[in-house]
Design an enzyme around this catalytic site. Structure first.
Site, mmCIF file in Angstrom:
data_model
loop_
_atom_site.group_PDB
_atom_site.id
_atom_site.type_symbol
_atom_site.label_atom_id
_atom_site.label_comp_id
_atom_site.label_asym_id
_atom_site.label_seq_id
_atom_site.Cartn_x
_atom_site.Cartn_y
_atom_site.Cartn_z
ATOM 1 N N HIS A 197 82.962 -9.666 14.432
ATOM 2 C CA HIS A 197 81.590 -9.965 14.001
ATOM 3 C C HIS A 197 80.596 -8.889 14.452
ATOM 4 C CE1 HIS A 197 81.192 -11.918 18.084
ATOM 5 N NE2 HIS A 197 79.965 -11.429 17.967
ATOM 6 N N ASP A 230 88.686 -12.844 15.253
ATOM 7 C CA ASP A 230 87.422 -12.201 15.643
ATOM 8 C C ASP A 230 87.667 -10.945 16.475
ATOM 9 O OD1 ASP A 230 84.706 -11.790 15.703
ATOM 10 O OD2 ASP A 230 84.337 -13.165 17.368
ATOM 11 N N SER A 312 79.254 -9.299 23.223
ATOM 12 C CA SER A 312 80.438 -9.483 22.374
ATOM 13 C C SER A 312 81.304 -8.236 22.330
ATOM 14 C CB SER A 312 80.008 -9.826 20.944
ATOM 15 O OG SER A 312 79.603 -11.158 20.864
#
Length: 470
Positions: A197, A230, A312
């Site tokens: 993402h 992810d 992230s």
């Protein structure tokens, strides 16, 4: 005035306070001695120099044997004085009063002492005032300096020193959006692991810029990404001196183990936070907002180390500096679910509930993306009712049959309407949890499924199949 000795009163209305040079004293002025006029002594009578005249009989009026005088607080104690040479001795009636000159000398000395005391006090105060205002010197406060400090092995400082050179910040632009994330170096060839993402906006004509801990920057290209896990791999070229991070074993992680998270929350690169492993094998789903298909299913490591938007893709490391997880999501209480921490303004700050993809899973997917550009997912070949709670119920949908003919589930004996309640003895509460449990394994592995059919539990063994990810 009556002081208890009537003979001390002055005669003929004399004012004892009017004798020069004192005048009338104030309340703190010393009183002059009282002297009574006396007749001229007979010829040949010796009188000590400076002594008060003695009346006939040899004794002054007043107390017997002591000359009358007012109390003088500044006078020295009275004592006998030696008469001048050749002067006959007086009668033994008490010491004579000090000479006026001697008394003035005592007063002068006492006054000088008082002036010296006042001058010293005033001078000290002025000195302190000047020193405070820097008239004499500048103020220098003591401070301890450390010229050579080495971080203790296993400390947070030591971990940060060893890990930070291998952590990078990613600035991504494309598809009408932009964002910041984190990644870490996998090898000296320039491969960097991050979250899917993070780099997804650059998937079609966008750019990924990598900033290293040294401040150097380089463009990177996307090698491959998989939304189901992810995870994504990007690569920089022509860069030397890279610092790959060692990978640990996430299966060996235990609840309570200390961990350190490193990343660029809110674009503050090189941020280090510490905490513990709060839970293992925590099934979470993230992504898929607005009906999208980019849903990730992670059997995650939960940590209370602070993770915020921008963390992230960064590493979660143990006390040996080995990567045990890839920071991926945080709990979003406003939305009641986990979100990738780069999902725009809707993602809140850290509340101590962060989730990381286990590094064992990350290593497998990274190898597939580097080698083939794609990753594969384990599957059992059934369709699930995602609205059902209390287990994963097998049910047909409009487009898909409940059980794929000839697939792993069909061969294991799974039927339409079965409710799968556990995988290898671990409870399953929903279809999402079943997918998470399955994807934490590899294609070809065997799993024991606990299934309820017509209210009766039974155990089925299934061999996982393989499907291409995206």
């Amino acid at each position: 005035m009556d002081n208890g000795h009537r003979g001390a009163e002055p005669r003929h209305g004399q004012d004892p306070y009017g004798t020069p040079p004192y005048g009338r004293p104030g309340p703190w002025a010393p009183a002059p001695p009282v002297q009574r006029p006396s007749p001229t002594p007979p010829a040949g009578t010796a009188v000590p120099a400076g002594a008060a005249p003695t009346p006939p009989g040899g004794t002054p009026a007043g107390l017997p044997g002591e000359p009358l005088r007012r109390y003088d607080p500044w006078a020295a104690p009275a004592g006998p004085s030696a008469p001048p040479a050749g002067t006959p001795a007086r009668t033994a009636q008490g010491p004579s009063a000090p000479a006026p000159g001697a008394r003035r000398g005592v007063r002068t000395a006492a006054g000088a002492a008082l002036i010296a005391l006042l001058a010293g006090t005033l001078g000290g105060g002025v000195g302190v005032l000047l020193e405070r205002n820097g008239a004499f010197s500048d103020v220098h406060l003591p401070q301890t300096t450390v010229t050579d400090r080495t971080a203790a092995p296993g400390s947070i400082a030591a971990i940060a020193e060893s890990v930070l050179p291998g952590v990078v910040t990613l600035h991504v632009r494309g598809s009408g959006s932009a964002g910041t994330g984190t990644g870490f170096v996998l090898d000296e060839q320039g491969h960097i692991l991050t979250n899917a993402h993070v780099v997804r906006p650059a998937g079609s004509g966008g750019t990924v810029q990598v900033t290293f801990g040294s401040g150097d920057t380089a463009r990177a290209r996307i090698v491959g990404m998989d939304s189901g896990y992810d995870l994504a791999v990007v690569k920089v070229s022509g860069i030397t001196g890279l610092s790959p991070l060692p990978l640990g074993d996430s299966d060996a992680v235990r609840v309570g183990d200390p961990v350190v998270a490193i990343g660029a929350p809110f674009d503050l690169e090189g941020t280090v936070t510490a905490g513990i492993i709060s839970a293992t094998e925590r099934p979470i789903t993230a992504g898929g907002e607005d009906g999208g298909s980019d849903v990730s299913y992670v059997n995650a490591l939960q940590t209370d180390a602070a993770i915020n938007p921008g963390n992230s893709g960064g590493p979660l490391v143990d006390l040996d500096g080995r990567v045990v997880g890839i920071n991926s999501a945080i709990r979003a209480p406003e939305l009641g679910r986990g979100l990738p921490d780069g999902q725009g303004d809707s993602a809140p700050g850290s509340i101590g509930l962060g989730f990381a993809i286990p590094v064992n899973q990350g290593k497998l997917i990274a190898e597939q993306l580097i080698n083939t550009g794609r990753a594969t997912h384990p599957v059992i070949g059934v369709t699930l009712d995602m609205r059902y709670e209390g287990g994963a119920r097998v049910a047909s949908s409009t487009d898909d049959p409940p059980v794929v003919p000839g697939g792993p589930g069909d061969e294991a004996g799974i039927e339409d309407g079965d409710i799968i309640t556990a995988v290898n003895g671990e409870r399953v509460r929903s279809g999402e949890e079943l997918i998470v449990r399955i994807r934490s394994h590899r294609p070809g592995e065997e799993l024991r499924l606990t299934v309820e059919r017509d209210g009766e539990p039974r155990t089925l063994t299934v061999t996982l199949g393989e499907a291409s990810g995206g």
